[in-house]
Design a protein around this motif. Structure first.
Motif, PDB file in Angstrom:
ATOM      1  N   TRP A  18     -24.818  80.576 -87.254  1.00 22.75           N
ATOM      2  CA  TRP A  18     -25.434  79.610 -88.161  1.00 22.75           C
ATOM      3  C   TRP A  18     -26.709  80.164 -88.788  1.00 22.75           C
ATOM      4  CZ3 TRP A  18     -23.512  75.864 -90.711  1.00 22.75           C
ATOM      5  CH2 TRP A  18     -22.486  75.075 -90.210  1.00 22.75           C
ATOM      6  N   VAL A  19     -27.535  80.794 -87.972  1.00 19.45           N
ATOM      7  CA  VAL A  19     -28.804  81.316 -88.476  1.00 19.45           C
ATOM      8  C   VAL A  19     -28.555  82.401 -89.513  1.00 19.45           C
ATOM      9  CG1 VAL A  19     -30.869  82.635 -87.846  1.00 19.45           C
ATOM     10  CG2 VAL A  19     -30.131  80.709 -86.424  1.00 19.45           C
ATOM     11  N   MET A  20     -27.649  83.341 -89.210  1.00 17.69           N
ATOM     12  CA  MET A  20     -27.364  84.422 -90.151  1.00 17.69           C
ATOM     13  C   MET A  20     -26.755  83.878 -91.444  1.00 17.69           C
ATOM     14  SD  MET A  20     -28.500  87.042 -88.570  1.00 17.69           S
ATOM     15  CE  MET A  20     -29.540  86.345 -87.300  1.00 17.69           C
ATOM     16  N   ALA A  21     -25.868  82.885 -91.328  1.00 17.34           N
ATOM     17  CA  ALA A  21     -25.224  82.331 -92.519  1.00 17.34           C
ATOM     18  C   ALA A  21     -26.242  81.632 -93.415  1.00 17.34           C
ATOM     19  CB  ALA A  21     -24.120  81.356 -92.102  1.00 17.34           C
ATOM     20  N   ILE A  22     -27.151  80.861 -92.815  1.00 17.47           N
ATOM     21  CA  ILE A  22     -28.154  80.145 -93.611  1.00 17.47           C
ATOM     22  C   ILE A  22     -29.116  81.121 -94.280  1.00 17.47           C
ATOM     23  CG2 ILE A  22     -30.149  78.593 -93.426  1.00 17.47           C
ATOM     24  CD1 ILE A  22     -28.511  77.111 -91.215  1.00 17.47           C
ATOM     25  N   ALA A  23     -29.553  82.133 -93.519  1.00 18.15           N
ATOM     26  CA  ALA A  23     -30.467  83.124 -94.092  1.00 18.15           C
ATOM     27  C   ALA A  23     -29.788  83.903 -95.216  1.00 18.15           C
ATOM     28  CB  ALA A  23     -30.968  84.077 -93.000  1.00 18.15           C
ATOM     29  N   ALA A  24     -28.520  84.284 -95.011  1.00 16.78           N
ATOM     30  CA  ALA A  24     -27.795  85.030 -96.043  1.00 16.78           C
ATOM     31  C   ALA A  24     -27.595  84.182 -97.291  1.00 16.78           C
ATOM     32  CB  ALA A  24     -26.443  85.500 -95.498  1.00 16.78           C
ATOM     33  N   ALA A  25     -27.291  82.886 -97.108  1.00 15.87           N
ATOM     34  CA  ALA A  25     -27.103  82.001 -98.262  1.00 15.87           C
ATOM     35  C   ALA A  25     -28.397  81.838 -99.044  1.00 15.87           C
ATOM     36  CB  ALA A  25     -26.593  80.634 -97.795  1.00 15.87           C
ATOM     37  N   ALA A  26     -29.523  81.748 -98.323  1.00 18.27           N
ATOM     38  CA  ALA A  26     -30.818  81.643 -99.003  1.00 18.27           C
ATOM     39  C   ALA A  26     -31.087  82.881 -99.843  1.00 18.27           C
ATOM     40  CB  ALA A  26     -31.936  81.428 -97.986  1.00 18.27           C
ATOM     41  N   LEU A  27     -30.787  84.057 -99.274  1.00 16.99           N
ATOM     42  CA  LEU A  27     -31.035  85.293-100.006  1.00 16.99           C
ATOM     43  C   LEU A  27     -29.992  85.531-101.094  1.00 16.99           C
ATOM     44  CD1 LEU A  27     -32.383  87.795 -97.340  1.00 16.99           C
ATOM     45  CD2 LEU A  27     -33.576  86.128 -98.761  1.00 16.99           C
ATOM     46  N   LEU A  28     -28.820  84.885-100.974  1.00 17.14           N
ATOM     47  CA  LEU A  28     -27.844  84.943-102.063  1.00 17.14           C
ATOM     48  C   LEU A  28     -28.474  84.420-103.351  1.00 17.14           C
ATOM     49  CD1 LEU A  28     -24.635  85.205-102.771  1.00 17.14           C
ATOM     50  CD2 LEU A  28     -24.716  82.715-102.593  1.00 17.14           C
ATOM     51  N   PHE A  29     -29.221  83.334-103.229  1.00 18.23           N
ATOM     52  CA  PHE A  29     -29.839  82.762-104.421  1.00 18.23           C
ATOM     53  C   PHE A  29     -31.091  83.530-104.828  1.00 18.23           C
ATOM     54  CE2 PHE A  29     -26.988  79.393-103.208  1.00 18.23           C
ATOM     55  CZ  PHE A  29     -26.517  78.962-104.434  1.00 18.23           C
ATOM     56  N   ASP A  30     -31.707  84.240-103.884  1.00 13.92           N
ATOM     57  CA  ASP A  30     -32.763  85.185-104.257  1.00 13.92           C
ATOM     58  C   ASP A  30     -32.172  86.257-105.157  1.00 13.92           C
ATOM     59  OD1 ASP A  30     -34.941  86.942-104.401  1.00 13.92           O
ATOM     60  OD2 ASP A  30     -34.457  87.850-102.468  1.00 13.92           O
ATOM     61  N   GLY A  31     -31.023  86.797-104.748  1.00 14.26           N
ATOM     62  CA  GLY A  31     -30.364  87.812-105.565  1.00 14.26           C
ATOM     63  C   GLY A  31     -29.904  87.265-106.902  1.00 14.26           C
ATOM     64  N   TYR A  32     -29.448  86.025-106.895  1.00 13.94           N
ATOM     65  CA  TYR A  32     -29.054  85.384-108.155  1.00 13.94           C
ATOM     66  C   TYR A  32     -30.248  85.300-109.099  1.00 13.94           C
ATOM     67  CZ  TYR A  32     -26.971  82.007-111.362  1.00 13.94           C
ATOM     68  OH  TYR A  32     -26.488  81.387-112.481  1.00 13.94           O
ATOM     69  N   ASP A  33     -31.382  84.873-108.555  1.00 13.08           N
ATOM     70  CA  ASP A  33     -32.611  84.798-109.359  1.00 13.08           C
ATOM     71  C   ASP A  33     -33.009  86.166-109.887  1.00 13.08           C
ATOM     72  OD1 ASP A  33     -35.327  83.340-110.023  1.00 13.08           O
ATOM     73  OD2 ASP A  33     -35.873  85.160-108.948  1.00 13.08           O
ATOM     74  N   LEU A  34     -32.838  87.194-109.045  1.00 13.46           N
ATOM     75  CA  LEU A  34     -33.185  88.559-109.442  1.00 13.46           C
ATOM     76  C   LEU A  34     -32.384  89.016-110.649  1.00 13.46           C
ATOM     77  CD1 LEU A  34     -33.934  91.644-109.099  1.00 13.46           C
ATOM     78  CD2 LEU A  34     -32.207  91.707-107.291  1.00 13.46           C
ATOM     79  N   VAL A  35     -31.082  88.768-110.642  1.00 12.90           N
ATOM     80  CA  VAL A  35     -30.194  89.380-111.626  1.00 12.90           C
ATOM     81  C   VAL A  35     -29.953  88.484-112.836  1.00 12.90           C
ATOM     82  CG1 VAL A  35     -27.859  90.314-111.982  1.00 12.90           C
ATOM     83  CG2 VAL A  35     -29.109  90.834-109.892  1.00 12.90           C
ATOM     84  N   VAL A  36     -30.061  87.163-112.680  1.00 18.02           N
ATOM     85  CA  VAL A  36     -29.705  86.280-113.785  1.00 18.02           C
ATOM     86  C   VAL A  36     -30.561  86.556-115.022  1.00 18.02           C
ATOM     87  CG1 VAL A  36     -31.244  84.351-113.177  1.00 18.02           C
ATOM     88  CG2 VAL A  36     -29.081  83.897-114.364  1.00 18.02           C
ATOM     89  N   TYR A  37     -31.814  86.941-114.822  1.00 16.36           N
ATOM     90  CA  TYR A  37     -32.644  87.263-115.988  1.00 16.36           C
ATOM     91  C   TYR A  37     -32.114  88.497-116.708  1.00 16.36           C
ATOM     92  CZ  TYR A  37     -36.628  88.546-118.889  1.00 16.36           C
ATOM     93  OH  TYR A  37     -37.417  88.881-119.957  1.00 16.36           O
ATOM     94  N   GLY A  38     -31.659  89.489-115.934  1.00 19.94           N
ATOM     95  CA  GLY A  38     -31.086  90.677-116.560  1.00 19.94           C
ATOM     96  C   GLY A  38     -29.837  90.377-117.363  1.00 19.94           C
TER      97      GLY A  38
END
Length: 478
Positions: A18-38
Motif C-alpha cells: 500500500w505504501v509503495m503504491a500510494i507513493a508511486a501514484a503520487a510521483l506519477l502525477f509529479d512526472g505528469y506535471d514535469l512532462v505536460v508542459y513540454g
C-alpha cells in the motif's frame, strides 16, 4: 536471525504494498506535471491567444518556474519533514499540487501561469523529497533500491502518461484540459492515502515516541529495527555494518535534519550527492522540456516529436527498474556512474544522422541515463542517511538538484533563441552527464566500525559507536 510469524509477515507485506503504491501514484502525477508542459510548449509558442506572445527564452523561463517551486518545496520538506512526519507531509502536498494544477489550467496570462506553476511546484517538491524517506523506512532490507525504483519510476511513468494523452487527446482538448487532468489526485489519490498510508514507526521511534512506535509496528508489521542492521548482526563478521551511522552531539543526542547533513560525518558526501542530483535533474528537465521542439526543428512533425518524448520516458521507466536490481547487488554508486555515461553516449549519437528507429533507441537510452539515473540517485540518497536526517538528506538532494532542473529548460531556451545548431544542445547535455558520472565516483563508501551499544538517538545500537561518529570517521555509501 529474527523470523516474523506468518501473520506478521503478511501484514508487513500488505503495508509495504500500500505504501509503495500510494507513493508511486503520487510521483506519477509529479512526472505528469514535469512532462505536460513540454507537450504543450510548442502550441503556446505558436498561439499567442492562449497566454500572450512567447519566445523560446520566455518559454524556457516558464518551464523553470515550476522547478523553482519544486526546489522551495523540497527544501521546506527537509526543514519540517523530520519534525512533522511522513504521512502528514504526503497528504498535505497531494492536496497542494492537485489544487495548483487545477488553478494553472485557468490561467490567461504569462505572469499568472508562471506564478501558479511556481506554487504547484512547491507541492511537487515536497512530495518528491518525502517519498524517498518513506521508501527507506518501509521497504525491506536488500530490496530498497528496487522498491525505490518502483516508486520513483512513477515520475517517468507520469511522463509517459502525459506524452500519450497529448497524442491521443490532441484533437479533443487543449492544454487546459491536459493540465486539469493533473488535478485528479485530489479526488482519486487523497482519499486512498488518507485511509491506507500509515505513519512511519521508525520516524516515531526517532522522535522519542517509543510506545506509539511499538503499537504502530505491531499494527503494520514494520519492524522498529532497521532491516540492514538486523542482517549485519547476523553476519559472520560482526564488524560489517550497512546501517548508516547516526550523527550525534557530544551528549549523545542525535543531530537531526540539516544539522546532521552539515556534520563532519556527512558534509562532503552531501555536497557530492547534491551535485549528482543537479546533473540528473538538469538532464531530465532540459530534455523533457525541449526534446519535442528540438526534434521538430529537425523536421519531424508534432506526433513524431512527441514520440521521442514517449521513448525518453519509456527508457527511464524500464532502465531505472533494471538498473535498480543491479544497484541492490553491486551498490548504487557504480550503477549511477554507469548510467550517467550511457546518457552521455546516447546524447552524442543523437547528433548524428541515423534513421528514425535508431534515434528512438538512442533517446530511450538517454532516458535511462537522465530520469532513470535520477531514480537511482534518490534511492542512493535515501539510504545514505540515518532516520533522524533522512528526510533532510533527500530534501537537500531534491532541492539542490532542482537548481539543475531550473537550469535545464533555461539552457535549452537560450540555445534555441540564439539559433544555435540543434546538435549543440545535445553536446551540452552530454557534457553534464559525464560530469555527473565523475562526481558519483568520488562519493565515499562506508567503512564499518564496531557496532554501537545503544545510546540516546541510537536505541537499537545501530551503526557505529558514539565515539566513532563524533570523530566523524563513519562513512556510508556503496
Amino acid at each position: 536471525m529474527n523470523v516474523l510469524p506468518a501473520s506478521a509477515d503478511a501484514t508487513r507485506k500488505t503495508t509495504v504494498r500500500w505504501v509503495m503504491a500510494i507513493a508511486a501514484a503520487a510521483l506519477l502525477f509529479d512526472g505528469y506535471d514535469l512532462v505536460v508542459y513540454g507537450t504543450v510548449v510548442s502550441s503556446l509558442l505558436r498561439d499567442p491567444s492562449q497566454l500572450g506572445t512567447l519566445d523560446a527564452a520566455e518559454a524556457g523561463a516558464l518551464g523553470s518556474y515550476a522547478l523553482m517551486g519544486v526546489m522551495v518545496g523540497a527544501i521546506t520538506a527537509g526543514a519540517v519533514g523530520d519534525a512533522l512526519g511522513r504521512r502528514k507531509l504526503m497528504l498535505i502536498n497531494i492536496v497542494w499540487f492537485s489544487v495548483g494544477m487545477a488553478l494553472t489550467a485557468t490561467a490567461t496570462s504569462v505572469p499568472v501561469f508562471g506564478l501558479l506553476r511556481f506554487l504547484t511546484g512547491i507541492g511537487v517538491g515536497a512530495l518528491v523529497a518525502t517519498a524517498g524517506a518513506v521508501v527507506a523506512e518501509f521497504a525491506p532490507a536488500g530490496k530498497r533500491n528496487f522498491h525505490n525504483a518502483i516508486v520513483y519510476s512513477g515520475v517517468p511513468a507520469g511522463g509517459l502518461l502525459a506524452s500519450l494523452l497529448a497524442i491521443v487527446l490532441g484533437g479533443v482538448t487543449d492544454w487546459r484540459g491536459l493540465f486539469m487532468i493533473g488535478a485528479l489526485p485530489l479526488v482519486v489519490l487523497f482519499p486512498l492515502a488518507y485511509l491506507k498510508l500509515p505513519e512511519s514507526p521508525r520516524w516515531l521511534l526517532a522522535r522519542g515516541r517509543t510506545e506509539d512506535a511499538r503499537l504502530l509496528s505491531v499494527k503494520t508489521g514494520i519492524s522498529l529495527a532497521d532491516g540492514d542492521a538486523q542482517a549485519a548482526s547476523a553476519s559472520p563478521d560482526p564488524r560489517l555494518s550497512t546501517q548508516p551511522p547516526a550523527a550525534v552531539r557530544q551528549d549523545g543526542r542525535p543531530l537531526t535534519g540539516f544539522a546532521a547533513l552539515a556534520s563532519g560525518n556527512y558534509r562532503t558526501p552531501t555536497i557530492l550527492l547534491g551535485l549528482m542530483s543537479f546533473c540528473g535533474l538538469l538532464l531530465t528537465y532540459g530534455l523533457n522540456t525541449w526534446l519535442p521542439e528540438i526534434m521538430g526543428q529537425h523536421g519531424y512533425g508534432k506526433t513524431y516529436s512527441l514520440t521521442f518524448l514517449l521513448a525518453l520516458n519509456a527508457g527511464a521507466v524500464i532502465g531505472g527498474l533494471v538498473a535498480s536490481r543491479s544497484a541492490d547487488r553491486l551498490g548504487p554508486r557504480a550503477i549511477v556512474a554507469t548510467t550517467f555515461v550511457i546518457a552521455a553516449a546516447a546524447l552524442v549519437l543523437l547528433t548524428l544522422e541515423f534513421p528514425l528507429p535508431v534515434l528512438l533507441i538512442a533517446v530511450a537510452f538517454a532516458g535511462v541515463g537522465s530520469l532513470g539515473t535520477q531514480v537511482l540517485v534518490y534511492g542512493f540518497v535515501s539510504n545514505y542517511y540515518p532516520t533522524p536526517a533522512r528526510a533532510a538528506g533527500v530534501a537537500w538532494c531534491a532541492g539542490f538538484g532542482r537548481l539543475g532542473g531550473i537550469v535545464g529548460p533555461l539552457v535549452g531556451g537560450f540555445l534555441i533563441s540564439a539559433h544555435a545548431p540543434n546538435n549543440v544542445a545535445f553536446i551540452v547535455f552530454a557534457a553534464v552527464a559525464l560530469f555527473g558520472g565523475l562526481v558519483t565516483v568520488f562519493v565515499r563508501r562506508h567503512r564499518a566500525g564496531v557496532h554501537a551499544a545503544a545510546f540516546p538517538g541510537n536505541p537499537a545500537g545501530f551503526g557505529e559507536s558514539r565515539e566513532t561518529v563524533q570523530q566523524g570517521t563513519g562513512q556510508w555509501g556503496s
